[in-house]
Write an enzyme that holds these catalytic residues in place. Sequence first.
Site, PDB file in Angstrom:
ATOM      1  N   ASP A 395       0.727  -0.878  -0.160  1.00 62.39           N
ATOM      2  CA  ASP A 395      -0.398  -0.245  -0.082  1.00 62.39           C
ATOM      3  C   ASP A 395       0.811   1.581  -0.080  1.00 62.39           C
ATOM      4  O   ASP A 395       0.790   2.167   1.009  1.00 62.39           O
ATOM      5  CB  ASP A 395      -1.224   0.244   1.043  1.00 62.39           C
ATOM      6  CG  ASP A 395      -1.546   1.312   1.070  1.00 62.39           C
ATOM      7  OD1 ASP A 395      -1.554   1.878   0.202  1.00 62.39           O
ATOM      8  OD2 ASP A 395      -2.773   0.986   2.827  1.00 62.39           O
ATOM      9  N   PHE A 396       1.985   0.906  -1.274  1.00 61.09           N
ATOM     10  CA  PHE A 396       3.037   2.737  -0.961  1.00 61.09           C
ATOM     11  C   PHE A 396       1.903   3.842  -1.895  1.00 61.09           C
ATOM     12  O   PHE A 396       0.894   3.703  -2.636  1.00 61.09           O
ATOM     13  CB  PHE A 396       3.650   2.032  -1.901  1.00 61.09           C
ATOM     14  CG  PHE A 396       4.822   1.401  -1.288  1.00 61.09           C
ATOM     15  CD1 PHE A 396       4.351   0.752   0.189  1.00 61.09           C
ATOM     16  CD2 PHE A 396       5.920   0.966  -1.806  1.00 61.09           C
ATOM     17  CE1 PHE A 396       5.778  -0.113   0.477  1.00 61.09           C
ATOM     18  CE2 PHE A 396       6.816   0.339  -1.767  1.00 61.09           C
ATOM     19  CZ  PHE A 396       6.798  -0.350  -0.340  1.00 61.09           C
ATOM     20  N   GLU A 397       1.662   4.813  -0.863  1.00 63.21           N
ATOM     21  CA  GLU A 397       1.487   5.757  -1.081  1.00 63.21           C
ATOM     22  C   GLU A 397       1.966   6.733  -1.520  1.00 63.21           C
ATOM     23  O   GLU A 397       3.430   7.249  -1.208  1.00 63.21           O
ATOM     24  CB  GLU A 397       0.030   6.677  -0.398  1.00 63.21           C
ATOM     25  CG  GLU A 397      -1.198   5.238  -0.687  1.00 63.21           C
ATOM     26  CD  GLU A 397      -2.626   5.225   0.213  1.00 63.21           C
ATOM     27  OE1 GLU A 397      -2.274   6.365   0.718  1.00 63.21           O
ATOM     28  OE2 GLU A 397      -2.787   4.369   1.320  1.00 63.21           O
ATOM     29  N   GLY A 398       1.503   8.530  -1.266  1.00 62.69           N
ATOM     30  CA  GLY A 398       2.727   8.944  -1.427  1.00 62.69           C
ATOM     31  C   GLY A 398       3.581   9.590  -2.446  1.00 62.69           C
ATOM     32  O   GLY A 398       3.448   9.269  -3.907  1.00 62.69           O
ATOM     33  N   SER A 400       6.229   7.398  -2.287  1.00 59.66           N
ATOM     34  CA  SER A 400       6.697   5.659  -2.416  1.00 59.66           C
ATOM     35  C   SER A 400       7.241   5.784  -3.814  1.00 59.66           C
ATOM     36  O   SER A 400       8.088   5.209  -4.365  1.00 59.66           O
ATOM     37  CB  SER A 400       6.264   4.536  -1.818  1.00 59.66           C
ATOM     38  OG  SER A 400       5.954   5.179  -0.914  1.00 59.66           O
TER      39      SER A 400
END
Length: 610
Positions: A395-398, A400
């Site tokens: 769940d890589f967000e921003g 990343s």
Amino acid sequence: MDRPRPRLRTRSRLLTALTAAALAATGLTALSAPTARAADADLARNGGFESTLDGWTCTANSGANVNSPVHGGTSALRATPTGADNAQCAQTVTVRPDSAYTLSGFVRGGYVYLGASGTGTTDVSTWTPSAPDWQKLTTTFRTGPSTTKVTIYTHGWYGTPAYYADDLSLTGPGADAPAPPTAPTGLAAGTPTSTGVPLSWTAVPGATSYAIYTNGAKSRTVTGTSATLSGLTPATAYSFQVAAVNDAGESPKSAAVTATTAQGADGGGGSADLPTHALVGYLHASFANGAGYTRLADVPDSWDVIDLAFGEPTSTTSGDIRFNRCPATECPGVESDADFKAAIKAKQAAGKKVLISIGGQNGQVQLTTAAARDTFVSSVSKIIDEYGLDGLDVDFEGHSLSLDTADTDFKHPTTPVIVNLIAALKTLKAKYGDDFVLSMAPETFFVQNGYQFYGTGKWGGQDPRCGAYLPVIHALRDDLTLLHVQDYNSGPIMGLDNQYHSMGGADFHIAMTDMLLTGFPVAGDANNVFPPLRPDQIAIGMPASTNAGNGYVSPAETTKALNCLTKKTDCGAYSSHGTWPGLRGLMTWSVNWDRFNNWEFQRNFDAYFG
């Protein structure tokens, strides 16, 4: 997952953009004009716009066919930019490799551009800052040694008045008529597992992809010469064939091979098996918010996959991931570690999957080095082993994941954070084997936005995160158990109908899911197609309540979306390109918020799928 998502960045100021464009145009004047030959032809379709906009696609529905003013004939193109769209109208043309072409046309208005991309050499454009009357623009290019298609376009500039175009032409040698490839040979099946069969075959010259048939029905399309068919039934015989595909069509099918899947544990499926339709939810395990704490043991049996949120990095670039459970001072009623581990075992004994989810809105993970990659693998393994978990949710967000400027081919990524993540996930999958559950929860910004924008090198000014998950998904498509894109906290996203769709209704979920199951050209490049995923890999991501995030969808709208995608009924403004009764199910943020909302999301899922 618990905050509004970023929208697309606004474009740079007009002066900066026009200066850059002028410099680019100046560099183009050094190209020598090719000499037309008798065999040359006008390859542009409907360049005079006499047949409405046939052959042309305009961004943001910005183009229109008008009868005045016109340069020739009775019609012309009028396209109207907005503050967020430059009103590009384009078409893709089949060309001959290593050949000279002249692109020309008549334009009218302020800041009008004419150009070609995907040339295989140097993409070209020319422009005029002001054309109060019809003005001819001309540029030339030579195709690369393997280029068979180019995209020609015209556009204005952001926030400026409408522009006009007419009598556009692309003059040069026509392409040779393509032929479908020959049938593949050498199809062989490797050693089956209880739920999968590895296949391989010999490459076919001229093929751009391969269609795999399972028991006579097309089951998936791949670009390489091997694939593992997963999600199969244990102890079952299957027949497989492969056909080669190119722009001219599909070859005859190969000779068939048969394989029988292994017997699963307990005579059923292996431990990675999921029910035909699964309900996926995130459980707040490391933090507290307004939804309140929910003990793992108290999660109802309807939830088939439970993602523990979140494992987070000790620093952005170290790769070191830690899972710290919510302390009792923040989460009243939190269970002990012993009870938590016992609840995991109880869920698994009931056939449920419990995963560690890495990232979330606050947990940015950037694997910029090989050392960070290796630390990621070892630290995630430690969490999985300590708690006896079934797998990993990414769940890589921003920021990343974002693309380097030169990284424009999703099939062959070069950006270190993407290359290292792919390698890390493949290592984890190989370490734990076929039963390892791997899921991903990217935002639409990272996936479907790749249809229109991909990186920064080709679409200057766009956020480098646009489509940045596509290389990861593609590289791991044979290992990926579930992809549940977050269809929420998102701005409007363009679908395959070239229209923007907004959150909050069935159409958004139909359009976004249809893209994953149909496939789509990345950044509008017809030669760079993201292949479709299998329906059993897809769960639709939705917020559980209005408190959980922007884009809440009522149970009635959720049902409409499921009906359209699985039954081809209840399709509204957007109709799916296929029917997928094997769609895996739904994902929500989150179990806690659904409990807060009296289990509305769970109850609707149970009512629909029985």
